[in-house]
Design a protein around this motif. Structure first.
Motif, mmCIF file in Angstrom:
data_model
loop_
_atom_site.group_PDB
_atom_site.id
_atom_site.type_symbol
_atom_site.label_atom_id
_atom_site.label_comp_id
_atom_site.label_asym_id
_atom_site.label_seq_id
_atom_site.Cartn_x
_atom_site.Cartn_y
_atom_site.Cartn_z
ATOM 1 N N LYS B 32 -2.246 5.133 4.762
ATOM 2 C CA LYS B 32 -1.295 4.431 5.623
ATOM 3 C C LYS B 32 -1.593 4.784 7.067
ATOM 4 C CE LYS B 32 1.583 2.588 2.622
ATOM 5 N NZ LYS B 32 2.073 1.231 2.580
ATOM 6 N N VAL B 33 -1.143 3.959 7.968
ATOM 7 C CA VAL B 33 -1.191 4.333 9.373
ATOM 8 C C VAL B 33 -0.028 5.302 9.580
ATOM 9 C CG1 VAL B 33 -1.100 3.540 11.754
ATOM 10 C CG2 VAL B 33 -2.135 2.092 10.011
ATOM 11 N N ASP B 34 -0.302 6.602 9.404
ATOM 12 C CA ASP B 34 0.778 7.582 9.486
ATOM 13 C C ASP B 34 1.179 7.846 10.932
ATOM 14 O OD1 ASP B 34 1.171 7.998 6.757
ATOM 15 O OD2 ASP B 34 -0.535 9.356 6.629
ATOM 16 N N ALA B 53 -3.985 9.646 9.978
ATOM 17 C CA ALA B 53 -3.491 9.632 8.601
ATOM 18 C C ALA B 53 -3.418 11.046 8.046
ATOM 19 C CB ALA B 53 -4.395 8.769 7.724
ATOM 20 N N GLY B 54 -2.697 11.155 6.968
ATOM 21 C CA GLY B 54 -2.582 12.435 6.265
ATOM 22 C C GLY B 54 -1.299 13.159 6.625
ATOM 23 N N VAL B 86 -4.718 19.327 11.517
ATOM 24 C CA VAL B 86 -5.393 18.247 12.260
ATOM 25 C C VAL B 86 -5.427 16.999 11.385
ATOM 26 C CG1 VAL B 86 -7.511 17.542 13.410
ATOM 27 C CG2 VAL B 86 -6.832 19.947 13.410
ATOM 28 N N PRO B 87 -4.893 15.886 11.861
ATOM 29 C CA PRO B 87 -4.865 14.700 11.008
ATOM 30 C C PRO B 87 -6.241 14.048 10.852
ATOM 31 C CG PRO B 87 -3.916 14.219 13.154
ATOM 32 C CD PRO B 87 -4.220 15.684 13.135
ATOM 33 N N ARG B 108 -14.631 2.752 2.126
ATOM 34 C CA ARG B 108 -13.688 3.859 2.262
ATOM 35 C C ARG B 108 -14.315 5.226 2.000
ATOM 36 N NH1 ARG B 108 -9.651 3.955 -3.005
ATOM 37 N NH2 ARG B 108 -11.275 3.989 -4.576
ATOM 38 N N ASP B 109 -15.437 5.273 1.294
ATOM 39 C CA ASP B 109 -16.058 6.569 1.007
ATOM 40 C C ASP B 109 -16.436 7.266 2.309
ATOM 41 O OD1 ASP B 109 -15.885 5.296 -1.413
ATOM 42 O OD2 ASP B 109 -17.704 6.218 -2.207
ATOM 43 N N ASP B 110 -15.999 8.496 2.477
ATOM 44 C CA ASP B 110 -16.292 9.311 3.670
ATOM 45 C C ASP B 110 -15.759 8.709 4.961
ATOM 46 O OD1 ASP B 110 -17.724 11.044 2.017
ATOM 47 O OD2 ASP B 110 -19.532 9.812 2.210
ATOM 48 N N LEU B 111 -14.806 7.805 4.853
ATOM 49 C CA LEU B 111 -14.338 7.106 6.060
ATOM 50 C C LEU B 111 -13.534 8.026 6.977
ATOM 51 C CD1 LEU B 111 -13.912 4.484 7.653
ATOM 52 C CD2 LEU B 111 -11.940 4.020 6.212
ATOM 53 N N LEU B 112 -12.669 8.859 6.387
ATOM 54 C CA LEU B 112 -11.756 9.648 7.218
ATOM 55 C C LEU B 112 -12.440 10.901 7.748
ATOM 56 C CD1 LEU B 112 -8.518 9.424 5.024
ATOM 57 C CD2 LEU B 112 -9.096 8.083 7.027
ATOM 58 N N GLN B 113 -12.351 11.101 9.040
ATOM 59 C CA GLN B 113 -12.882 12.314 9.668
ATOM 60 C C GLN B 113 -11.730 12.996 10.393
ATOM 61 O OE1 GLN B 113 -16.191 13.180 9.428
ATOM 62 N NE2 GLN B 113 -16.645 11.355 8.198
#
Lengths: 409, 233
Positions: B32-34, B53-54, B86-87, B108-113
């Motif tokens: 989600k856009v947290d 996010a997170g 850290v989000p 989506r794989d490895d997308l979030l940094q």
């Protein structure tokens, strides 16, 4: 022709899938004690679920967003989380009741104590959630659930005093040996059973699962506005049957076997066989739906991949949630808690939780940012507002009535 | 609805971006856009530079004691991790479409940094939308005008997407702020609309160039210009 079949299939599964353990038990109990004097409440409840299922289905078809997405977007994370906890508690309670219901229905045939059957049933539910294709699960259990039509046949065979039942149906009155608080308590319970929140979680998420588009709106509406009322008719038939058989005896309905008894009286063994098959299919179907709904709600709040349209490994958190809730439901049931009691509590708490679900749906169904030209018309909004008031009254009254009448005792 | 992000289109960050579902280029759900990352440039313009996010992004939004308690619990569950609070971050440049969901242009794989993996340029300061929403709006004479309820954004470029902040929605912060009725007089049902609009009758719009310096310590933003009526972006 293919279109016709898909519409017909949708309607049939909507009928067969409409009734769950809450409807079975509550309608049977109400029938035995109050006849059809709460028939009006069933009809009001059915219209209510039609109105809100149509809205949530429309939002799902046009914006591809299911109910709990909207809850968080429109109520914010804080109120959304409270809402999640409340709705989850009620849906989990319903899930427990449904699994217990399947076990009780099978117990009627195999005479093995239901607690021993619970692990098997829970395993079966999990296997369906893990393996079965969404449409297969819906269609098979929905169609087999149609065997509950045996209650309509049984009622007709029992040849009740139709004039008496009919007058109970259209008037707001109660049998003289019952009190108004009891009448109101069961009214709220029936309302909660008809409008159980998981139904819209499941319906809207199912729309996303089946990739509904704007073109599917007509099919969706036909399913809702024909299928659900016919499903509601099954509810009335169950109440009518127990009214005829138990009403004169002043007996109450406390077991699933007693729910099926009028069918045995009217149609013998074969009829009872149909009724039990119907119980198993209806409660198993609802167990799958409620189980999925818990996963849908949590995943939609946190933004995880959910749904059976992807492989389990692509929606791992969703499937992990399903495993945990299934184990939890099983653990609670093997304590020997009476599934019928869980059912009675679940429908009352459903009534309490109703505004949490239905208010955000009504708001978003009006939001042109989501729905463009498909926003609610005057009819949907008029009905939506009336139901919002009714839902508010039912939610406020539910717990006081439960305490006051000691659960209808 | 897949809303066109044509240059020139305006949207409200809380109403149209916050809490939306993020999906990847294959339609898989990501998060989600947290929260939303806002970067303050040296020339005092604000720009949306990322989606956060997170739990480290979501939990502070619960606010107050609950928010702090949950954040502390989250940290305690992994005290060894230096980036525990850290989000995750998705750069705005990866966002392709903003509709009922947010579609990113990558898989989506490895997308979030982690947000700290890509530090801001010198002179730029990163804020969170939630920090802006804690600001109190005050007139230069100190009169309290309400709280910041939303940030109006304008898409100035489509590829890659660039969203600049244009103004603030301020009001009393009463219940129902996420429902959208304060910005949409026609949205039904009529009765609900009237009720929520009545509750939010003090809500108003202030262009960013009519605001003075922001005191982040005291959480106050100074409003210098007149309050404008609030309309749909």
């Amino acid at each position: 022709m293919k279109k016709f079949f898909s519409v017909a299939l949708g309607i049939l599964t909507a009928i067969g899938g409409f009734v769950d353990i809450g409807d079975l038990v509550t309608n049977a109990q109400v029938g035995a004690r109050l006849g059809w004097s709460l028939g009006l409440v069933v009809m009001v409840g059915v219209l209510g679920i039609c109105v809100f299922a149509e809205m949530s289905g429309r939002v799902a078809a046009v914006s591809h967003r299911a109910t709990f997405d909207l809850v968080r977007e429109r109520l914010g994370p804080r109120v959304g989380l409270l809402n999640l906890l409340g709705s989850m508690a009620v849906t989990l309670l319903t899930f427990i009741a449904e699994i217990g219901g399947v076990a009780l229905a099978i117990e009627l045939v195999v005479s093995v104590h239901y607690v021993l059957l619970v692990p098997l049933v829970a395993g079966l539910v999990w296997l369906i959630l893990w393996k079965a294709r969404f449409s297969l699960m819906e269609n098979v259990l929905g169609l087999v659930g149609l065997s509950l039509i045996v209650f309509v046949v049984a009622l007709w065979q029992l040849d009740p005093d139709w004039g008496h039942l009919g007058s109970q149906l259209v008037t707001v009155d109660k049998p003289s040996d019952e009190t108004w608080p009891v009448w109101s308590y069961y009214a709220v319970a029936l309302f909660g059973a008809a409008l159980t929140p998981y139904e819209v979680f499941f319906f809207s998420s199912g729309g996303v699962e089946e990739h509904w588009q704007v073109e599917d709106l007509t099919t969706m509406r036909l399913n809702v506005f024909i299928g659900f009322p016919l499903g509601g008719l099954l509810s009335l038939a169950i109440a009518g049957c127990t009214a005829v058989v138990f009403g004169p005896l002043d007996a109450s309905v406390d077991t699933l076997g007693q729910v099926g008894l009028p069918v045995a009286v009217a149609l013998g063994k074969l009829g009872l066989a149909f009724a039990i098959i119907g119980f198993v299919a209806a409660t198993l179907g609802a167990a799958c739906e409620t189980g999925l709904s818990t996963g849908y709600s949590i995943a939609q709040y946190f933004g995880w991949q959910w749904g059976k349209y992807v492989k389990p490994r692509d929606a791992s958190r969703f499937h992990l949630t399903l495993i945990i809730v299934t184990l939890l439901a099983m653990a609670i049931l093997v304590t020997g808690v009476d599934p019928i009691l869980v059912t009675e509590v679940s429908v009352v708490f459903s009534a309490v939780a109703l505004p949490l679900t239905y208010f955000p749906i009504l708001v978003v169904a009006n939001d042109p940012d989501y729905l463009g030209e498909h926003v609610n018309g005057r009819l949907a909004n008029g009905l939506g507002m009336i139901y919002l008031v009714l839902i508010g009254v039912a939610a406020t009254a539910a717990i006081p009535l439960m305490i006051w009448t000691r659960m209808g005792a | 609805m897949s809303a066109e992000l044509a240059p020139g289109r305006a949207l409200d960050a809380v109403l149209h971006l916050m809490d939306r579902q993020v999906v990847d280029r294959d339609g898989r759900m990501v998060c989600k856009v947290d929260d939303v990352e806002l970067t303050e440039h040296p020339d005092r313009t604000w720009e949306v530079t990322g989606l956060l996010a997170g739990p480290p992004a979501l939990v502070p939004r619960f606010g107050g004691r609950l928010g702090r308690a949950l954040e502390e619990s989250w940290r305690r569950l992994g005290v060894e991790e230096g980036d525990r609070l850290v989000p995750w971050r998705i750069p705005l440049a990866l966002v392709g479409e903003l509709g009922s969901g947010v579609r990113v242009l990558a898989a989506r794989d490895d997308l979030l940094q982690r947000q700290t993996d890509s530090p801001p340029a010198p002179g730029e300061v990163r804020r969170r939308l939630n920090d802006v929403l804690q600001l109190e709006a005050r007139a230069p004479d100190g009169e309290r005008l309400g709280r910041v309820l939303d940030v109006r954004l304008r898409a100035v470029r489509r590829e890659p997407l660039q969203l600049l902040a244009e103004g603030l929605v301020i009001g009393r912060g009463r219940p129902g702020g996420y429902l959208g009725y304060d910005r949409e007089p026609q949205q039904g049902p009529w009765l609900l609309n009237r009720l929520v609009r009545r509750i939010h009758r003090h809500s108003a719009y202030v262009p960013l160039h009519d605001t003075g310096p922001t005191d982040w310590e005291a959480q106050v933003v100074e409003i210098r210009g007149p309050l404008l009526p609030l309309d749909h972006p």
